[in-house]
Design an enzyme around this catalytic site. Structure first.
Site, PDB file in Angstrom:
ATOM      1  N   GLY A  10       0.825  -1.212   0.000  1.00  0.00           N
ATOM      2  CA  GLY A  10       0.000   0.000   0.000  1.00  0.00           C
ATOM      3  C   GLY A  10       0.854   1.255   0.000  1.00  0.00           C
ATOM      4  N   PHE A  11       0.170   2.375   0.091  1.00  0.00           N
ATOM      5  CA  PHE A  11       0.826   3.686   0.092  1.00  0.00           C
ATOM      6  C   PHE A  11       1.821   3.808   1.259  1.00  0.00           C
ATOM      7  CE2 PHE A  11      -0.325   8.023   2.038  1.00  0.00           C
ATOM      8  CZ  PHE A  11       0.806   8.649   1.550  1.00  0.00           C
ATOM      9  N   ASN A  32      -2.284  -8.664   0.589  1.00  0.00           N
ATOM     10  CA  ASN A  32      -3.143  -9.457  -0.316  1.00  0.00           C
ATOM     11  C   ASN A  32      -3.630  -8.637  -1.515  1.00  0.00           C
ATOM     12  OD1 ASN A  32      -5.016  -7.786   0.811  1.00  0.00           O
ATOM     13  ND2 ASN A  32      -6.457  -9.391   1.419  1.00  0.00           N
ATOM     14  N   ASP A  56      -3.474 -12.955   3.228  1.00  0.00           N
ATOM     15  CA  ASP A  56      -4.528 -12.176   3.870  1.00  0.00           C
ATOM     16  C   ASP A  56      -4.344 -12.270   5.381  1.00  0.00           C
ATOM     17  OD1 ASP A  56      -6.899 -11.325   5.090  1.00  0.00           O
ATOM     18  OD2 ASP A  56      -8.164 -12.097   3.471  1.00  0.00           O
ATOM     19  N   VAL A  57      -4.099 -11.138   6.033  1.00  0.00           N
ATOM     20  CA  VAL A  57      -3.793 -11.143   7.476  1.00  0.00           C
ATOM     21  C   VAL A  57      -4.979 -11.577   8.341  1.00  0.00           C
ATOM     22  CG1 VAL A  57      -1.957  -9.400   7.372  1.00  0.00           C
ATOM     23  CG2 VAL A  57      -4.336  -8.672   7.741  1.00  0.00           C
ATOM     24  N   ILE A  61      -1.305 -16.452  10.459  1.00  0.00           N
ATOM     25  CA  ILE A  61      -0.063 -16.000   9.803  1.00  0.00           C
ATOM     26  C   ILE A  61       1.112 -16.851  10.252  1.00  0.00           C
ATOM     27  CG2 ILE A  61       1.570 -14.072   9.604  1.00  0.00           C
ATOM     28  CD1 ILE A  61      -0.831 -12.175  10.173  1.00  0.00           C
ATOM     29  N   GLY A 107      -0.481 -12.120  17.721  1.00  0.00           N
ATOM     30  CA  GLY A 107      -0.043 -13.486  18.031  1.00  0.00           C
ATOM     31  C   GLY A 107       1.374 -13.753  17.525  1.00  0.00           C
ATOM     32  N   TYR A 150     -14.731   0.945   9.620  1.00  0.00           N
ATOM     33  CA  TYR A 150     -13.324   1.324   9.778  1.00  0.00           C
ATOM     34  C   TYR A 150     -13.055   1.809  11.202  1.00  0.00           C
ATOM     35  CZ  TYR A 150      -8.943   3.841   8.588  1.00  0.00           C
ATOM     36  OH  TYR A 150      -7.654   4.306   8.513  1.00  0.00           O
TER      37      TYR A 150
END
Ligand code: NAD
Ligand code: UDP
Length: 319
Positions: A10-11, A32, A56-57, A61, A107, A150
Site C-alpha cells: 500500500g501507500f 493481499n 490475507d492477514v 499468519i 499473536g 473502519y
C-alpha cells in the site's frame, strides 16, 4: 532488526519498507493486494534484505524465522463510497483486517517476543467534539454509521493491542495517523488529495463534498514515516498522534491545489456522501510526539503537493 510489515504493497506500507531497509533492517512485506499494488514494491524485487509474502492477514499468519518487530498497516483506508477501493465497499474485509488481522499479528509478535506497532487512525476520534484532538480524547463515533466498519475496527484494534500489552506483556506501540499524502497513493482510491490533483491536472472542476467548510490537516508522507520510526524506537507505549497540525478547510485545499496546478476549471460542490458523518474538524494535537519523540513535521503543504505532482502526472500519462 528483522521486521514484518503488513499492508506493505500500500501507500504507507511501501514507504515504510523503503525507510526500514535504508536504515539497515531486514523486512518481510505481507499483503493481499485488496487496495495495494505490486508496482509499489517493484523496486525492491532484487533487494536481498526484502522478502514478500502474499497473504490475507485475516487468516492465521506463519512467518519462518525469528522476528524482532511486527508493524500492522494492512487495512483499506479510504472512506469514499464512490471508489471500489473505499472501505464502505469493503466493509467485512475492513473489519476483518482491523479485528482478526490485529489478533493474528499480535499473536506473531507474542510468539516471537517481538515489538508490535499498530497503525491506528484519527478516525478513532470520530466527528470530534474538541479541536485539536489530544490522545486523551475518547472520541465521538457512530457505531452504525457509514464509517463505522473502519472506525470501530480500529478502536477494537487499539483495545486488543492494549489487552496484549497489559495481559501478555507484549511490547506495543500505537500510532494514530492523521491525513497523509504522497507518491504511491492510488489515483482512484477516492481520498481527497489524489481526487483533487487528478481533477486539477485534467483541468476539471474539483469536487468539494458538502459545503467545504469541514477541515483536515495534511501531512507529507516522509514526515509521517519519520515519526512512526521514532515511535517504534522509543519507549512510549501510549498512543501517539502523528500528523501535521496545520488545519485548513476542504474549500481552501481545493483553491490551493487549483492554484499550484494552474487549473482554470474551478470547483463544483457535491452533496456529501457521508450522511452527516463526515468529521467537521480534524487537527492533531502533537504535543506528545514533540515531547517524547522530538518529532514535528517539516514539509509544508505547498512543498509536499509540488513534490508529488510528477508522480500523479506519470500516473495520468501527462509527462
Ligand atoms: P493503502 O490502501 O494504500 O494500503 C493498505 C494496504 O493493506 C494495501 O496494500 C492492501 O492491499 C493491504 N491490505 C488490506 N487488507 C489486507 C489483508 N486482509 N491482508 C493483507 N493485506 C491487506 O492505505 P494506506 O493509506 O497506506 O494505509 C495504511 C494503514 O495506515 C492503514 O491501516 C490505515 O488505516 C492507516 N492510516 C492511513 C492514513 C492515511 O492518511 N494514509 C490515515 C490514518 C490511518
Ligand atoms: N472530499 C471532497 N472531495 C473529494 C474527496 C473528499 O470534498 O473528491 C472531502 C471529504 O468529504 C472529507 C475530506 O475531503 O471531508 C477528506 O476526505 P478523505 O477521503 O481524504 O479522508 P477523511 O479525512 O474524510 O477520512
Amino acid at each position: 532488526m528483522r521486521i514484518l510489515v503488513t499492508g506493505a504493497a500500500g501507500f504507507l506500507g511501501s514507504h515504510l519498507c523503503d525507510r526500514l531497509l535504508s536504515d539497515g533492517h531486514q523486512v518481510i512485506g505481507m499483503d493481499n493486494f485488496i487496495t495495494g499494488r505490486p508496482g509499489n514494491l517493484e523496486h525492491l524485487a532484487a533487494n536481498p534484505n526484502f522478502t514478500f509474502i502474499r497473504h490475507d492477514v485475516s487468516n492465521f499468519i506463519f512467518v519462518p524465522g525469528k522476528l524482532d518487530a511486527v508493524m500492522h498497516f494492512a487495512s483499506p483506508a479510504s472512506p469514499n463510497k464512490e471508489s471500489p477501493f473505499g472501505y464502505p465497499n469493503l466493509p467485512i474485509q475492513t473489519m476483518k483486517a482491523g479485528a482478526l488481522g490485529t489478533h493474528n499479528t499480535l499473536g506473531v509478535a507474542k510468539a516471537n517476543g517481538a515489538r508490535y506497532l499498530l497503525a491506528s487512525t484519527s478516525e478513532i476520534y470520530g466527528d470530534p467534539a474538541i479541536n485539536p484532538q489530544p490522545e486523551t480524547y475518547w472520541g465521538n463515533v457512530n457505531p452504525i454509521g457509514p464509517r463505522s466498519m473502519y472506525d470501530e475496527a480500529k478502536r477494537f484494534a487499539e483495545a486488543l493491542v492494549t489487552a496484549y500489552h497489559d495481559f501478555h506483556k507484549v511490547d506495543t506501540r500505537i500510532v494514530r495517523i492523521f491525513n497523509t499524502y504522497g507518491t504511491r497513493m492510488r489515483l482512484d482510491d477516492g481520498r481527497v488529495i489524489p481526487n483533487f490533483i487528478e481533477q486539477a491536472l485534467n483541468h476539471n472542476p474539483l469536487t468539494v463534498y458538502g459545503d467545504g467548510a469541514q477541515t483536515r490537516s495534511f501531512c507529507y508522507v516522509d514526515d509521517l514515516i519519520d515519526g512512526i520510526v521514532r515511535l517504534l524506537q522509543s519507549d512510549e507505549t501510549r498512543p501517539v498522534n502523528i500528523g501535521n497540525p496545520i488545519e485548513m478547510s476542504i474549500l481552501e485545499l481545493a483553491q490551493t491545489i487549483n492554484r499550484i496546478c494552474g487549473s482554470p476549471a474551478g470547483i463544483i460542490m457535491k452533496p456529501t456522501l457521508q450522511l452527516g458523518n463526515d468529521p467537521k474538524r480534524r487537527q492533531p494535537d502533537i504535543s506528545r510526539a514533540r515531547e517524547v519523540l522530538g518529532w514535528e513535521p517539516k514539509v509544508s503543504l505547498e512543498e509536499g503537493i509540488k513534490a508529488v505532482l510528477p508522480y500523479f502526472k506519470e500516473q495520468l500519462n501527462l509527462l
